[in-house]
Design a protein around this motif. Sequence first.
Motif, PDB file in Angstrom:
ATOM      1  N   GLU A   1       0.839  -1.205   0.000  1.00 43.43           N
ATOM      2  CA  GLU A   1       0.000   0.000   0.000  1.00 43.43           C
ATOM      3  C   GLU A   1       0.871   1.252   0.000  1.00 43.43           C
ATOM      4  OE1 GLU A   1      -3.972  -1.433   2.465  1.00 43.43           O
ATOM      5  OE2 GLU A   1      -2.309  -0.499   3.540  1.00 43.43           O
ATOM      6  N   ASP A   2       1.865   1.270   0.883  1.00 42.34           N
ATOM      7  CA  ASP A   2       2.717   2.454   1.006  1.00 42.34           C
ATOM      8  C   ASP A   2       3.449   2.729  -0.301  1.00 42.34           C
ATOM      9  OD1 ASP A   2       4.004   4.596   2.518  1.00 42.34           O
ATOM     10  OD2 ASP A   2       5.811   3.361   2.380  1.00 42.34           O
ATOM     11  N   ARG A   3       3.869   1.670  -0.996  1.00 40.15           N
ATOM     12  CA  ARG A   3       4.565   1.843  -2.269  1.00 40.15           C
ATOM     13  C   ARG A   3       3.644   2.500  -3.305  1.00 40.15           C
ATOM     14  NH1 ARG A   3       6.223  -3.568  -3.731  1.00 40.15           N
ATOM     15  NH2 ARG A   3       7.278  -3.433  -1.724  1.00 40.15           N
ATOM     16  N   MET A   4       2.368   2.090  -3.316  1.00 39.75           N
ATOM     17  CA  MET A   4       1.416   2.695  -4.254  1.00 39.75           C
ATOM     18  C   MET A   4       1.248   4.186  -3.979  1.00 39.75           C
ATOM     19  SD  MET A   4      -1.630  -0.100  -4.468  1.00 39.75           S
ATOM     20  CE  MET A   4      -1.431  -1.669  -5.310  1.00 39.75           C
ATOM     21  N   VAL A   5       1.112   4.540  -2.704  1.00 35.66           N
ATOM     22  CA  VAL A   5       0.957   5.949  -2.321  1.00 35.66           C
ATOM     23  C   VAL A   5       2.204   6.733  -2.731  1.00 35.66           C
ATOM     24  CG1 VAL A   5       0.611   7.540  -0.399  1.00 35.66           C
ATOM     25  CG2 VAL A   5      -0.538   5.313  -0.384  1.00 35.66           C
ATOM     26  N   LYS A   6       3.361   6.184  -2.422  1.00 34.76           N
ATOM     27  CA  LYS A   6       4.626   6.838  -2.763  1.00 34.76           C
ATOM     28  C   LYS A   6       4.722   7.096  -4.267  1.00 34.76           C
ATOM     29  CE  LYS A   6       9.628   5.932  -2.693  1.00 34.76           C
ATOM     30  NZ  LYS A   6      10.680   4.965  -2.307  1.00 34.76           N
ATOM     31  N   GLN A   7       4.333   6.111  -5.081  1.00 35.42           N
ATOM     32  CA  GLN A   7       4.438   6.249  -6.537  1.00 35.42           C
ATOM     33  C   GLN A   7       3.498   7.329  -7.078  1.00 35.42           C
ATOM     34  OE1 GLN A   7       3.741   2.173  -7.670  1.00 35.42           O
ATOM     35  NE2 GLN A   7       5.902   1.604  -7.498  1.00 35.42           N
ATOM     36  N   VAL A   8       2.268   7.374  -6.555  1.00 35.53           N
ATOM     37  CA  VAL A   8       1.312   8.391  -7.016  1.00 35.53           C
ATOM     38  C   VAL A   8       1.813   9.788  -6.632  1.00 35.53           C
ATOM     39  CG1 VAL A   8      -1.028   9.306  -6.736  1.00 35.53           C
ATOM     40  CG2 VAL A   8      -0.679   6.843  -6.959  1.00 35.53           C
ATOM     41  N   PHE A   9       2.268   9.931  -5.392  1.00 34.38           N
ATOM     42  CA  PHE A   9       2.757  11.242  -4.942  1.00 34.38           C
ATOM     43  C   PHE A   9       4.007  11.657  -5.729  1.00 34.38           C
ATOM     44  CE2 PHE A   9       0.876  11.425  -0.341  1.00 34.38           C
ATOM     45  CZ  PHE A   9      -0.387  11.312  -0.888  1.00 34.38           C
ATOM     46  N   ALA A  10       4.929  10.708  -5.939  1.00 35.91           N
ATOM     47  CA  ALA A  10       6.171  11.028  -6.659  1.00 35.91           C
ATOM     48  C   ALA A  10       5.872  11.437  -8.100  1.00 35.91           C
ATOM     49  CB  ALA A  10       7.112   9.831  -6.630  1.00 35.91           C
ATOM     50  N   ALA A  11       4.940  10.734  -8.737  1.00 36.86           N
ATOM     51  CA  ALA A  11       4.575  11.077 -10.114  1.00 36.86           C
ATOM     52  C   ALA A  11       3.960  12.475 -10.178  1.00 36.86           C
ATOM     53  CB  ALA A  11       3.600  10.041 -10.676  1.00 36.86           C
ATOM     54  N   GLY A  12       3.115  12.804  -9.196  1.00 36.03           N
ATOM     55  CA  GLY A  12       2.481  14.119  -9.167  1.00 36.03           C
ATOM     56  C   GLY A  12       3.462  15.240  -8.892  1.00 36.03           C
ATOM     57  N   ALA A  13       4.554  14.914  -8.174  1.00 33.68           N
ATOM     58  CA  ALA A  13       5.539  15.939  -7.802  1.00 33.68           C
ATOM     59  C   ALA A  13       6.676  16.047  -8.812  1.00 33.68           C
ATOM     60  CB  ALA A  13       6.111  15.625  -6.421  1.00 33.68           C
ATOM     61  N   ALA A  14       6.602  15.252  -9.893  1.00 35.16           N
ATOM     62  CA  ALA A  14       7.708  15.218 -10.856  1.00 35.16           C
ATOM     63  C   ALA A  14       7.493  16.212 -11.997  1.00 35.16           C
ATOM     64  CB  ALA A  14       7.843  13.808 -11.426  1.00 35.16           C
ATOM     65  N   ASN A  15       8.610  16.703 -12.519  1.00 31.51           N
ATOM     66  CA  ASN A  15       8.612  17.473 -13.763  1.00 31.51           C
ATOM     67  C   ASN A  15       8.633  16.458 -14.909  1.00 31.51           C
ATOM     68  OD1 ASN A  15       9.529  18.765 -16.098  1.00 31.51           O
ATOM     69  ND2 ASN A  15      10.847  20.190 -14.990  1.00 31.51           N
ATOM     70  N   THR A  16       7.615  16.498 -15.780  1.00 29.34           N
ATOM     71  CA  THR A  16       7.491  15.478 -16.828  1.00 29.34           C
ATOM     72  C   THR A  16       7.921  15.985 -18.207  1.00 29.34           C
ATOM     73  OG1 THR A  16       5.157  16.075 -17.157  1.00 29.34           O
ATOM     74  CG2 THR A  16       5.616  14.293 -15.610  1.00 29.34           C
ATOM     75  N   ALA A  17       8.623  17.098 -18.230  1.00 26.00           N
ATOM     76  CA  ALA A  17       9.037  17.671 -19.522  1.00 26.00           C
ATOM     77  C   ALA A  17      10.100  16.802 -20.184  1.00 26.00           C
ATOM     78  CB  ALA A  17       9.584  19.073 -19.313  1.00 26.00           C
ATOM     79  N   PRO A  18      10.074  16.719 -21.515  1.00 20.53           N
ATOM     80  CA  PRO A  18      11.177  16.057 -22.216  1.00 20.53           C
ATOM     81  C   PRO A  18      12.484  16.790 -21.915  1.00 20.53           C
ATOM     82  CG  PRO A  18       9.330  16.513 -23.704  1.00 20.53           C
ATOM     83  CD  PRO A  18       9.052  17.224 -22.427  1.00 20.53           C
ATOM     84  N   PRO A  19      13.586  16.057 -21.835  1.00 22.06           N
ATOM     85  CA  PRO A  19      14.854  16.713 -21.505  1.00 22.06           C
ATOM     86  C   PRO A  19      15.255  17.738 -22.565  1.00 22.06           C
ATOM     87  CG  PRO A  19      15.196  14.409 -22.174  1.00 22.06           C
ATOM     88  CD  PRO A  19      13.731  14.603 -22.021  1.00 22.06           C
ATOM     89  N   GLY A  20      15.923  18.795 -22.105  1.00 24.56           N
ATOM     90  CA  GLY A  20      16.498  19.767 -23.044  1.00 24.56           C
ATOM     91  C   GLY A  20      15.631  20.968 -23.355  1.00 24.56           C
ATOM     92  N   LEU A  21      14.413  21.044 -22.820  1.00 24.43           N
ATOM     93  CA  LEU A  21      13.568  22.215 -23.100  1.00 24.43           C
ATOM     94  C   LEU A  21      14.122  23.428 -22.348  1.00 24.43           C
ATOM     95  CD1 LEU A  21       9.880  20.895 -22.887  1.00 24.43           C
ATOM     96  CD2 LEU A  21      11.255  21.297 -24.918  1.00 24.43           C
ATOM     97  N   PRO A  22      14.303  24.557 -23.028  1.00 24.24           N
ATOM     98  CA  PRO A  22      14.828  25.746 -22.330  1.00 24.24           C
ATOM     99  C   PRO A  22      13.832  26.300 -21.304  1.00 24.24           C
ATOM    100  CG  PRO A  22      14.230  26.264 -24.594  1.00 24.24           C
ATOM    101  CD  PRO A  22      14.121  24.780 -24.459  1.00 24.24           C
ATOM    102  N   VAL A  23      12.555  26.220 -21.632  1.00 20.40           N
ATOM    103  CA  VAL A  23      11.503  26.651 -20.709  1.00 20.40           C
ATOM    104  C   VAL A  23      10.510  25.496 -20.582  1.00 20.40           C
ATOM    105  CG1 VAL A  23       9.638  28.294 -20.268  1.00 20.40           C
ATOM    106  CG2 VAL A  23      11.755  29.064 -21.366  1.00 20.40           C
ATOM    107  N   VAL A  24      10.135  25.170 -19.359  1.00 25.16           N
ATOM    108  CA  VAL A  24       9.226  24.045 -19.141  1.00 25.16           C
ATOM    109  C   VAL A  24       7.783  24.543 -19.211  1.00 25.16           C
ATOM    110  CG1 VAL A  24       8.485  22.251 -17.526  1.00 25.16           C
ATOM    111  CG2 VAL A  24      10.914  22.843 -17.713  1.00 25.16           C
TER     112      VAL A  24
END
Length: 318
Positions: free
Chosen positions: A250-273
Amino acid sequence: MTATRHVPVMLDRCLRLLAPALAEPGAVVVDCTLGLGGHSEALLSTFPAARLVALDRDKEALRLSGERLAPYGDRATLVHAVYDELPDVLERLSIPRVQGVLFDLGVSSMQLDEAQRGFAYAQDAPLDMRMDQSAGMSAAEVLNTYPPGELVRILRAYGEEKQAKRIVSAIVRERAVEPFTNSARLVELIRDALPQAAKRTGGNPAKRTFQALRIEVNGELSSVEAAIPAAVASLAVGGRIAVLAYHSLEDRMVKQVFAAGAANTAPPGLPVVPERYQPRLKLLTRGAELPTEDEVAENRRAAPARLRGAERIREDVR
């Protein structure tokens, strides 16, 4: 009443995590796992401007908590539902966004303490384990009807039971003689099936099997998998979510959802996100917070708890 004896797990820290989102008049907080109502009562008394929506699949929990929360009148709305039904519940209540969400996952104290529910391996009782006794298969039906390979998978995946094959072989042999109905016979079978070394570690040797059966009977992991993202999606900007988990899966599922929501999902190399790639969540806990010695002394069931929190910092952008 049982509710008055119940000590909610990590209560002060849950309240502190949610507090910044619940001070304004009209704030709505959802207790997705009402149980005996300890967390809900504290939310209503601590945040007098907030409205509570509380969910539970257990009708007896709703009845007892209804008595406990009656003094708060129409500030509390109690709903018979599983927590992954949260979007439907909010739609029926015409609530587009909420300011706070709390989950206290796993089995409730009331369910553990009432012997006839069959959750506790320390007392002989019918092997039921359904949180909602009006629906679904009981633990006895799972034990008596599932193929051996499926039982082994459940014990390994949900109970992290290393001796799953040995236990299931004994179950299959015994159920052919007489179907399982009560917990004491299963506990005795597990004790007899395990090697001496396995019985010397980790408390009661039946603990992992009972946990696995409970999770299977109630579809807990699939409910959590659907419920946490749905709860995050229900939060208004500035809204907060706190989740207490008691099992590593259960804790792993919560961690994954929170981590995904807190992540920057931009493709690498963009000058402005662009905004659509920027984080939707801010993490409020560094990893998972553990209970203190005092909290465990006050309520021994807090020992395995893991608390995580997050804040919604922007809307989804299509």
